[in-house]
Design a protein around this motif. Sequence first.
Motif, mmCIF file in Angstrom:
data_model
loop_
_atom_site.group_PDB
_atom_site.id
_atom_site.type_symbol
_atom_site.label_atom_id
_atom_site.label_comp_id
_atom_site.label_asym_id
_atom_site.label_seq_id
_atom_site.Cartn_x
_atom_site.Cartn_y
_atom_site.Cartn_z
ATOM 1 N N UNK A 158 -28.937 17.010 42.995
ATOM 2 C CA UNK A 158 -29.749 17.930 42.191
ATOM 3 C C UNK A 158 -29.932 17.390 40.775
ATOM 4 N N UNK A 159 -28.880 16.879 40.208
ATOM 5 C CA UNK A 159 -28.983 16.355 38.845
ATOM 6 C C UNK A 159 -29.955 15.178 38.777
ATOM 7 N N UNK A 161 -32.451 14.518 40.885
ATOM 8 C CA UNK A 161 -33.793 15.068 41.067
ATOM 9 C C UNK A 161 -34.319 15.672 39.777
ATOM 10 N N UNK A 162 -33.553 16.586 39.221
ATOM 11 C CA UNK A 162 -34.046 17.356 38.082
ATOM 12 C C UNK A 162 -34.288 16.468 36.869
ATOM 13 N N UNK A 163 -33.344 15.592 36.586
ATOM 14 C CA UNK A 163 -33.468 14.808 35.358
ATOM 15 C C UNK A 163 -34.613 13.804 35.455
ATOM 16 N N UNK A 165 -37.458 14.175 37.646
ATOM 17 C CA UNK A 165 -38.725 14.907 37.774
ATOM 18 C C UNK A 165 -39.156 15.563 36.474
ATOM 19 N N UNK A 166 -38.180 15.832 35.646
ATOM 20 C CA UNK A 166 -38.464 16.472 34.362
ATOM 21 C C UNK A 166 -39.562 15.744 33.594
ATOM 22 N N UNK A 167 -39.565 14.426 33.679
ATOM 23 C CA UNK A 167 -40.556 13.641 32.926
ATOM 24 C C UNK A 167 -41.962 13.816 33.479
ATOM 25 N N UNK A 169 -42.899 16.921 35.392
ATOM 26 C CA UNK A 169 -43.233 18.343 35.315
ATOM 27 C C UNK A 169 -43.417 18.812 33.874
ATOM 28 N N UNK B 162 -33.020 19.756 31.677
ATOM 29 C CA UNK B 162 -33.547 19.698 33.042
ATOM 30 C C UNK B 162 -32.476 20.016 34.065
ATOM 31 N N UNK B 166 -32.786 23.523 36.217
ATOM 32 C CA UNK B 166 -33.088 23.285 37.623
ATOM 33 C C UNK B 166 -32.560 24.406 38.515
#
Lengths: 206, 206
Positions: A158-159, A161-163, A165-167, A169, B162, B166
């Motif tokens: 999850x971390x 993915x999120x970190x 994709x943040x750039x 989204x 992020x 998330x």
Amino acid sequence: MQKKQRQTIRAKSFEKILAAAQDEFVLQGYKGATVQSIADKAKLPKANVLYYFKNKENIYHAVLEQTLNMWDEGIGDITPEDGPKLAIEKFVRAKVTMSFKNPKASKIYAMEIIQGAQHLKDFARTYQRQWVREKAKIFQCWIDNGEMQCVDPVNLIFLIWSSTQHYADFDNQILTIMNRADYEEGDIEHVTHFLTDFILRGCGLK
Amino acid sequence: MQKKQRQTIRAKSFEKILAAAQDEFVLQGYKGATVQSIADKAKLPKANVLYYFKNKENIYHAVLEQTLNMWDEGIGDITPEDGPKLAIEKFVRAKVTMSFKNPKASKIYAMEIIQGAQHLKDFARTYQRQWVREKAKIFQCWIDNGEMQCVDPVNLIFLIWSSTQHYADFDNQILTIMNRADYEEGDIEHVTHFLTDFILRGCGLK
DNA sequence: ATAAAACTTGACCTTATGGTAAGTTTATTT
DNA sequence: AAATAAACTTACCATAAGGTCAAGTTTTAT
């Protein structure tokens, strides 16, 4: 000999519509994007768009499917042979690159999830569950072998993915904060380096 | 003495409408949420909703403002006195708690940014830029003092944002993957622990 | 050359939605 | 108790949007 002409036109129209639709759906949301606005952006009459796609929902489904395929292809892979360090490096790089090169795909997907995945088919969800289970197991092996720090593998995924994709989204927010108009070439490398560095250290691999 | 009755009704109506609106805007997006659906969810006639708010855009603005205030309050703070370890612990905990306790606020905000922040006032953006600048400077001091690993402060802030948000924005995906219906009490603690642990290690603080 | 299929398009229909106007009820003030 | 203001409600309107239709045009097959 010229049976190709039809096929080319057909393919080009589909392409134009899908590109326009992706744009509009990101900008206006599912309900806010109108067939007319998609048609305008694709430079086709509305009725022509509805000749290629029965209705708006079908357009959206096509866009979603396209997005999911991209996710699937571009995601690289995490294999036991690579070992944790290389696997994470590869994976982070792939995700960051995708985020910078195709932010709209990530956004469509993000909006869909945020809104409750109302249009997403069950198979897509089950597939992801499988994927995470499988990769988590690989991480667990590495942990058990003492090849990396003991961190919860699912939350680690999850971390990452999120970190990454943040750039994609939140590109608007990031650019505003950095007081810039657009991303530049070097950004991909810089962010990739920052994230791999940070995450590897988080995993006790530096 | 009973002038209160009106005020209470007024306050309650506003509250009901805003709660319903937040729900609908998250679920259906700005255009997809209708005044009627908001009214239904608030259990008020449509015209009554439009008595309290001139139009749909005003409702949305109110929801957005509410969300921003919450962000502001709940975000805790990063102060030089705390030092990097405590500051990060506090901040991560605050963000994770917010994400679990008020996912809708995070979602509204996320959707707004993803779609290009079309409704967001300039001042809100400038404010964030200031905030990041200020906090980045604090991190930089700690780095210069050798109190933490040399990592790009701005990207560090992005990573914390992020990875914590998330759990709010993608709660659906997370729950699906974990094959669960809802978050449970222990989840906040577990995620907080995972993230602080991981991020502190990433910052060379473990 | 002709027929058939694929494609294109303007006109149109229906429904849903944002919003208004004007009247009615309820609470507060005097 | 009367007057006033706030809260609520009904009926309605204009517009926009999704989608259909039927009449064209162009390309391909025979």
